[in-house]
Design a protein around this motif. Structure first.
Motif, PDB file in Angstrom:
ATOM      1  N   GLU A 217       5.326 -56.108  -0.500  1.00  0.00           N
ATOM      2  CA  GLU A 217       4.732 -56.084   0.629  1.00  0.00           C
ATOM      3  C   GLU A 217       4.196 -57.567   0.909  1.00  0.00           C
ATOM      4  O   GLU A 217       3.651 -57.545   1.343  1.00  0.00           O
ATOM      5  N   ASP A 218       5.119 -58.623   1.265  1.00  0.00           N
ATOM      6  CA  ASP A 218       5.254 -59.602   1.303  1.00  0.00           C
ATOM      7  C   ASP A 218       5.066 -59.301   3.189  1.00  0.00           C
ATOM      8  O   ASP A 218       6.026 -58.933   3.104  1.00  0.00           O
ATOM      9  N   ARG A 219       3.589 -60.334   3.033  1.00  0.00           N
ATOM     10  CA  ARG A 219       2.988 -60.773   5.291  1.00  0.00           C
ATOM     11  C   ARG A 219       4.526 -61.158   5.332  1.00  0.00           C
ATOM     12  O   ARG A 219       4.692 -60.510   7.052  1.00  0.00           O
ATOM     13  N   GLY A 220       5.258 -62.371   5.280  1.00  0.00           N
ATOM     14  CA  GLY A 220       6.135 -62.784   5.902  1.00  0.00           C
ATOM     15  C   GLY A 220       7.424 -62.010   6.616  1.00  0.00           C
ATOM     16  O   GLY A 220       7.700 -61.936   7.766  1.00  0.00           O
ATOM     17  N   PHE A 221       7.697 -61.350   5.105  1.00  0.00           N
ATOM     18  CA  PHE A 221       9.266 -60.562   5.416  1.00  0.00           C
ATOM     19  C   PHE A 221       9.054 -59.684   6.479  1.00  0.00           C
ATOM     20  O   PHE A 221       9.617 -58.360   7.226  1.00  0.00           O
ATOM     21  N   ARG A 222       7.739 -58.613   5.505  1.00  0.00           N
ATOM     22  CA  ARG A 222       6.767 -57.397   7.061  1.00  0.00           C
ATOM     23  C   ARG A 222       7.284 -58.500   8.699  1.00  0.00           C
ATOM     24  O   ARG A 222       7.961 -56.984   9.584  1.00  0.00           O
ATOM     25  N   ALA A 223       6.299 -59.406   9.039  1.00  0.00           N
ATOM     26  CA  ALA A 223       6.244 -59.500   9.976  1.00  0.00           C
ATOM     27  C   ALA A 223       7.504 -59.531  11.072  1.00  0.00           C
ATOM     28  O   ALA A 223       7.972 -59.467  12.128  1.00  0.00           O
ATOM     29  N   LEU A 224       8.805 -60.145   9.935  1.00  0.00           N
ATOM     30  CA  LEU A 224       9.936 -61.178  10.640  1.00  0.00           C
ATOM     31  C   LEU A 224      10.320 -59.463  10.877  1.00  0.00           C
ATOM     32  O   LEU A 224      11.283 -59.494  12.015  1.00  0.00           O
ATOM     33  N   SER A 225      10.552 -58.427  10.135  1.00  0.00           N
ATOM     34  CA  SER A 225      11.308 -56.880  10.044  1.00  0.00           C
ATOM     35  C   SER A 225      10.344 -56.594  11.527  1.00  0.00           C
ATOM     36  O   SER A 225      11.480 -55.418  12.128  1.00  0.00           O
TER      37      SER A 225
END
Lengths: 249, 249
Positions: A217-225
């Motif tokens: 659920e990491d927001r940074g990784f999801r935003a990057l993805s």
């Protein structure tokens, strides 16, 4: 399966691994595949593992036992070995020992003993180095011609690395590239799964600037993805049609 | 090795294959892996092959012999079979016959008989269909959930397909997507090589709008490949850094 990647950039080493293991599709577990050791300012080492979990765990336990045993000679312990080359040799020797013990019985049970371990880092006064140790205990080293190594499900995430990684790539871009390489792999292969483990070791620091677990659920990784997905779709939509207008050639 | 891909879009079928075969790294040859049949307005079929070349060539010869033999019953010839399902069955039966003849002797010589054939097309009055026939002669069919099939070195080129291909994708974008999927594969795997064979079969036409060999020096393909590289590098450079600023999370 597994996907682990290591970059050897002029600015430092970057490591990323997933955490999914499976014995068949119906038996999925989560295991850490990244191991780090640090004597700040003196020595920092990262190991990433892929393949038969019992084999790689036994190799890691062998390395840890040598660290914990006060009678281990300095050259036989990864935390006191005189060079990263010797560290890679120690991993290879541990791999040979474990393979000798289990290879034949695994074969009797039609199980594979295939395993590989990426090991990289730096000791004070030496260069940063990055190695890939095979099941036979032999190993290769990353060079400026190919400044990255991969183990496990490497194919999905290779094209992005081939396109953007050179030794001059800034470390921050290296982090971005390994995250996107992992993202492509996660999207296309169920046997690779979140969470991820990330480690960043700047050159000559012998101290990690980053060791972090990235949860699903990491927001940074999801935003990057998401940003990468959108950028790829936009780039695809913007490709000039005339190049595909095959009949017009 | 090989990379072949087939798309089943609402607007039509798109097929792309490479032409490289190798028996070891030191024995590389060029063989057509795409075969097309057309009775304009009545029936159009494409086959793509991967795996043991002797096996897939024997399967193709078996299909051709049935076409050429005036005594073949209509249901046993891909050009007169009553449905694309029957066409896929015929490919599967030819595969079973060839495997029966060579599988055991290949195994004695420690050679693999692994092979797969993608077969797709349309006969007048029927729907467009796309199948993947395995070495055992059984087969699967593409559906709207997964409107593409791949054989051979499929992993490098899968992420781009997963991101952009849906049944609604226009046929021109489908051509673009398979070319980019192939481009990623060519860049990362030496066992897949130019030239390429492209075929496009619009829905309900039963007539190819495009059958073309794309040579290594093809200006359109090279321009597309360069444009995609640049677009990916730009997209990568434009990725907002804060998503990777892991420490800031």
């Amino acid at each position: 399966m597994t996907y682990c990647v290591g970059l050897m950039l002029n600015e430092g080493l970057v490591f990323l691994s997933d955490t999914r293991t499976n014995a068949g599709l119906d038996n999925i577990s989560r295991y850490r595949k990244m191991f780090t050791w640090e004597v700040p300012g003196e020595r920092a080492i990262v190991a990433l593992s892929a393949g038969n979990l019992a084999i790689t765990q036994a190799v890691m336990s062998t390395l840890h036992e040598a660290i914990d045993d006060p009678e281990t000679e300095p050259g036989n312990c990864i935390l006191s070995a005189p060079s990263m080359f010797r560290v890679a040799e120690l991993v290879g020797e541990a791999m040979q020992k474990v393979q000798l013990k289990y290879h034949d019985t695994l074969e009797q049970h039609h199980e594979s003993s295939a395993a590989s371990i990426m090991i990289g880092g730096q000791r004070k006064g030496g260069d940063q180095r990055l190695f890939l140790v095979y099941a036979a205990g032999n190993f290769i080293e990353a060079t400026s011609d190919t400044p990255y190594l991969q183990i496990g499900e490497h194919k999905y995430g290779k094209p992005i690395l081939d396109r953007v990684i050179t030794p001059d790539t800034p470390i921050q871009d290296g982090v971005k590239a390994v995250l996107l390489s992992m993202d492509s792999t996660l999207r296309s292969n169920l046997s690779v799964g979140m969470p991820l483990d990330l480690a960043v070791l700047p050159d000559d620091a012998c101290k990690f600037s980053e060791i972090r677990r990235i949860e699903a659920e990491d927001r940074g990784f999801r935003a990057l993805s998401d940003a990468w997905s959108n950028a790829l779709r936009d780039a695809f939509a913007d490709m000039p049609d005339e190049h595909c207008d095959i009949a017009a050639e």
